[in-house]
Design an enzyme around this catalytic site. Structure first.
Site, PDB file in Angstrom:
ATOM      1  CD  GLU A 169       9.947  12.615  11.960  1.00 47.58           C
ATOM      2  OE1 GLU A 169      10.831  12.137  11.230  1.00 47.58           O
ATOM      3  OE2 GLU A 169       8.949  11.962  12.327  1.00 47.58           O
ATOM      4  CD  GLU A 181      -3.136   8.557   2.252  1.00 50.85           C
ATOM      5  OE1 GLU A 181      -3.465   9.145   3.302  1.00 50.85           O
ATOM      6  OE2 GLU A 181      -2.434   7.517   2.261  1.00 50.85           O
ATOM      7  CE  LYS A 216      -1.800   2.746   2.970  1.00 50.05           C
ATOM      8  NZ  LYS A 216      -1.827   3.998   2.155  1.00 50.05           N
ATOM      9  CB  THR A 250       1.055   6.147  11.650  1.00 50.08           C
ATOM     10  OG1 THR A 250       0.579   7.484  11.518  1.00 50.08           O
ATOM     11  CG2 THR A 250       0.244   5.246  10.741  1.00 50.08           C
ATOM     12  N   GLY A 251       2.862   4.274  13.558  1.00 50.08           N
ATOM     13  CA  GLY A 251       3.523   3.000  13.809  1.00 50.08           C
ATOM     14  C   GLY A 251       2.950   2.286  15.013  1.00 50.08           C
ATOM     15  CD  GLU A 265      12.807   4.216   8.631  1.00 46.79           C
ATOM     16  OE1 GLU A 265      12.879   5.061   9.559  1.00 46.79           O
ATOM     17  OE2 GLU A 265      12.667   4.522   7.450  1.00 46.79           O
ATOM     18  N   GLY A 277       6.918   5.162   8.369  1.00 49.14           N
ATOM     19  CA  GLY A 277       6.123   6.373   8.527  1.00 49.14           C
ATOM     20  C   GLY A 277       6.296   6.964   9.905  1.00 49.14           C
ATOM     21  N   GLY A 278       5.310   7.737  10.340  1.00 50.06           N
ATOM     22  CA  GLY A 278       5.393   8.422  11.619  1.00 50.06           C
ATOM     23  C   GLY A 278       5.247   7.484  12.799  1.00 50.06           C
ATOM     24  CB  CYS A 316      12.627   9.066   8.767  1.00 53.90           C
ATOM     25  SG  CYS A 316      13.663   7.922   7.822  1.00 53.90           S
TER      26      CYS A 316
END
Length: 492
Positions: free
Chosen positions: A388, A181, A178, A235-236, A253, A231-232, A287
Site C-alpha cells: 500500500e 497528531e 485520539k 499499526t493495527g 479498519e 490506519g495502517g 485506504c
C-alpha cells in the site's frame, strides 16, 4: 501573508486543557509548510486523565440515564453544529491534510450526515424475545460496551472521527478520541461543537498526541472496554496486541491494495474516469483507493493512452486554489516514502508513463506535491503492485481472461475494496462473488454511504463501521430470564 497560528487545547472531562507535560506540536500546511496551529502534545498522563473522566461519566454520570430519544436528539444537534461551522471546518481540513476544498466540503457534509444517521438509529436499538424449554420469559437486550478508545487517521480527520463517535454515542458509550497528531484541528473544533450541543462532561474526551505514548496508552489501558482503530495494517496489529491485556473489544479498519478491474465491454469513457478518480481522489491517500488497475489486454494500450491524455486535467496545487483537483500529500516524510515506491517501480522494470516526480511549478516548491503517477506493464509480483503506497501512484496490470483477473485481484494480503467495470451484469456479479473483499463497486468507484457497512477481509481489518453494522460494534448482548414458575425447583 500567512495568518498567525492558532493555539488549541484538547478536551478532557469537559474542560479545555493543555498537555500535562506542557509540550506542544506545530501543525503545518502541507501545501506550503506554513505553521497554521499549535496543539498540545499529549501522552500517557493525559490518556489516563481522559479515560478516568470517561469511566466516571459512564459508570456514575447522567449519561447512563439519558434516554435513547434524548441521545438521538443530541446527535442531531451535533450535526447541526457541524453544518453551521462547515466553511471553517472544510478550510481547516485543507490546511492540515492538503485535500482540495471541494473534497473537504463534501467530507464535512458527510460527517454531519453521519451524526444525523446515528441520531435516528439511537431509538432503533432492539433486542428479541425467545421461546425456551423452561416456563420462562426469556429475552435479549442490547447495552453499551462502556469506555471506547478511538484512534483515527490523518486522511479524513473529521469524517473518521464522526464514523466512530456517532455510533458509539448513539449506543450510550463514552469515548476517548485520539486524532492523528498530523491533522487534529477539526477534531478539536468538534470538541467545541460537542460542548455547545450539550454533550455531558466526560462523555467525549479528545486527546492529541502521537501513537507512541498516546495511542499506545489508550490501546493498552485497562479501563478501556473497546478500541476502534483506523490506519495502517502494521499499526493495527500493534493495537490489537496492546488491547489483549484486558481482552478489549477490537474493531480495525486497515489498509488495502485494491483492484479496479476493467473488462473490454465496459463503457470506455466511464471506466477511464472511474480509474483516474479511484486512484487519485484525495491524492490517493485513501485506504480503498483503486491503486491496482487490472485492464483487459484487448483494450489495455488504448485505455492507458486515454488515461494519460486526461492527466493534464488533474490540476495539482494548494487545496484552497480554485480548480485544483489534487493537493499535496500530508507530510514531507510521506512524500519521500512515495518517491521511494516510484524508484522501486522503475528499478523492477515497470514502465513509468506519466508523473513520478515533484511538479516543476516553483510556486509549489514549499509543499509536499507529487504529480499523478501511472506505471504500465506492472507484474503482480512487483512491490508497487503488492504494498500500500497511500499516494497518487497507479499500477496498471493487463489480463487475458476473467479467471486471471480474479486470481490477480485476490493475490494480496489485503481485502478491503474492489471495482468491476463491465456492461455484462452477469459477468460483473460473477466476478464480485469471487472477490475476497468487503466493499465492491460495479461501474463506479469510491461512493461511500452512511447506511452501508464499511470494512474488509483478511489483513484489511476486523469488524465493520457505518450502517446497522457500525452500531453493533458498540453494543453488548445480554440475556434475561424470568422464571414464571412460583414453586421451588426442589433440586435438593
Amino acid at each position: 501573508m500567512a495568518q498567525q497560528p492558532r493555539n488549541y487545547k484538547m478536551m478532557i472531562g469537559g474542560e479545555f486543557v493543555t498537555a500535562a507535560s506542557g509540550k506542544t506540536r506545530e501543525i503545518r500546511d502541507p501545501g506550503n509548510g506554513h505553521v497554521v496551529a499549535i496543539v498540545p502534545e499529549g501522552g500517557k498522563e493525559d490518556i489516563d486523565a481522559a479515560v478516568g473522566k470517561a469511566r466516571q461519566a459512564f459508570d456514575h454520570g447522567p449519561w447512563k440515564q439519558t434516554s435513547a430519544l434524548d441521545r438521538g436528539k443530541l446527535l442531531f444537534r451535533i450535526a447541526d453544529g457541524i453544518r453551521a461551522n462547515a466553511a471553517k471546518l472544510a478550510e481547516l481540513e485543507v490546511l492540515s491534510c492538503g485535500k482540495p476544498l471541494a473534497e473537504a466540503e463534501y467530507d464535512i457534509a458527510d460527517a454531519a450526515n453521519c451524526f444525523e444517521f446515528y441520531g435516528g438509529m439511537a431509538t432503533k436499538i432492539h433486542g428479541e424475545t425467545m421461546q425456551v424449554p423452561a416456563n420462562s420469559l426469556s429475552f435479549v437486550v442490547r447495552e453499551p460496551i462502556g469506555v471506547c478508545g478511538q484512534i483515527v487517521p490523518w486522511n479524513y480527520p473529521l469524517l473518521m472521527s464522526s464514523w466512530k463517535l456517532a455510533p458509539a454515542l448513539a449506543a450510550g458509550n463514552t469515548c476517548v478520541l485520539k486524532p492523528s497528531e498530523l491533522t487534529p484541528l477539526t477534531a478539536l473544533e468538534l470538541a467545541s461543537i460537542l460542548v455547545e450541543a450539550g454533550v455531558p462532561s466526560g462523555v467525549v474526551n479528545i486527546v492529541t498526541g502521537p501513537g507512541p505514548g498516546c495511542g499506545d496508552a489508550l490501546s493498552a489501558h485497562p479501563q478501556v472496554d473497546k478500541i476502534a482503530f483506523t490506519g495502517g495494517t502494521a499499526t493495527g496489529r500493534h493495537v490489537m496486541n496492546a488491547a489483549a491485556g484486558n481482552l478489549k473489544k477490537v474493531s480495525l479498519e486497515l489498509g488495502g491494495k485494491n483492484p479496479n478491474i476493467v473488462f473490454a465491454d465496459a463503457d470506455f469513457e466511464a471506466a477511464v474516469d472511474g480509474a483516474l478518480f479511484g486512484a487519485f481522489a484525495n491524492q490517493g491517500e485513501v485506504c480503498s483507493a483503486g491503486s491496482r488497475l487490472l485492464v483487459d489486454r484487448k483494450i489495455h494500450k488504448k485505455f492507458v493512452e486515454a488515461m494519460v491524455k486526461k492527466i493534464p486535467n488533474i490540476k495539482v496545487g494548494h487545496g484552497m486554489t480554485p480548480g485544483v483537483k489534487m493537493g499535496p500529500v500530508v507530510s514531507r516524510l510521506h512524500l519521500e516514502k512515495i518517491e521511494g515506491y516510484v524508484a522501486s517501480g522503475i528499478a523492477e522494470g515497470a514502465k513509468l508513463v506519466c508523473g513520478g516526480k515533484r511538479p516543476s511549478d516553483k510556486s509549489l516548491a514549499g509543499g509536499n506535491f507529487i504529480e499523478p503517477t501511472i506505471f504500465d506493464d506492472v507484474t503482480p509480483s512487483m512491490k508497487i503492485a503488492r504494498e500500500e503506497i497511500f499516494g497518487p501512484v497507479l499500477a496498471v496490470i493487463p489480463f487475458d481472461t476473467e479467471e486471471e483477473a480474479i486470481q490477480i485481484a485476490n493475490d494480496t494480503e489485503y481485502g478491503l475494496a474492489a471495482g468491476v467495470w463491465s456492461r455484462d451484469i452477469n459477468r460483473a456479479l460473477r466476478v464480485v462473488r469471487e472477490l475476497r473483499c468487503g466493499i465492491t463497486w460495479i461501474n463506479t468507484y469510491h461512493p461511500t454511504f452512511n447506511e452501508m457497512p464499511w470494512g474488509g477481509y483478511k489483513q484489511s481489518g476486523t469488524g465493520r463501521e457505518l450502517g446497522l453494522y457500525g452500531i453493533e460494534e458498540y453494543l453488548e448482548t445480554k440475556q434475561v430470564n424470568i422464571n414464571l414458575d412460583e414453586a421451588p425447583i426442589a433440586w435438593y
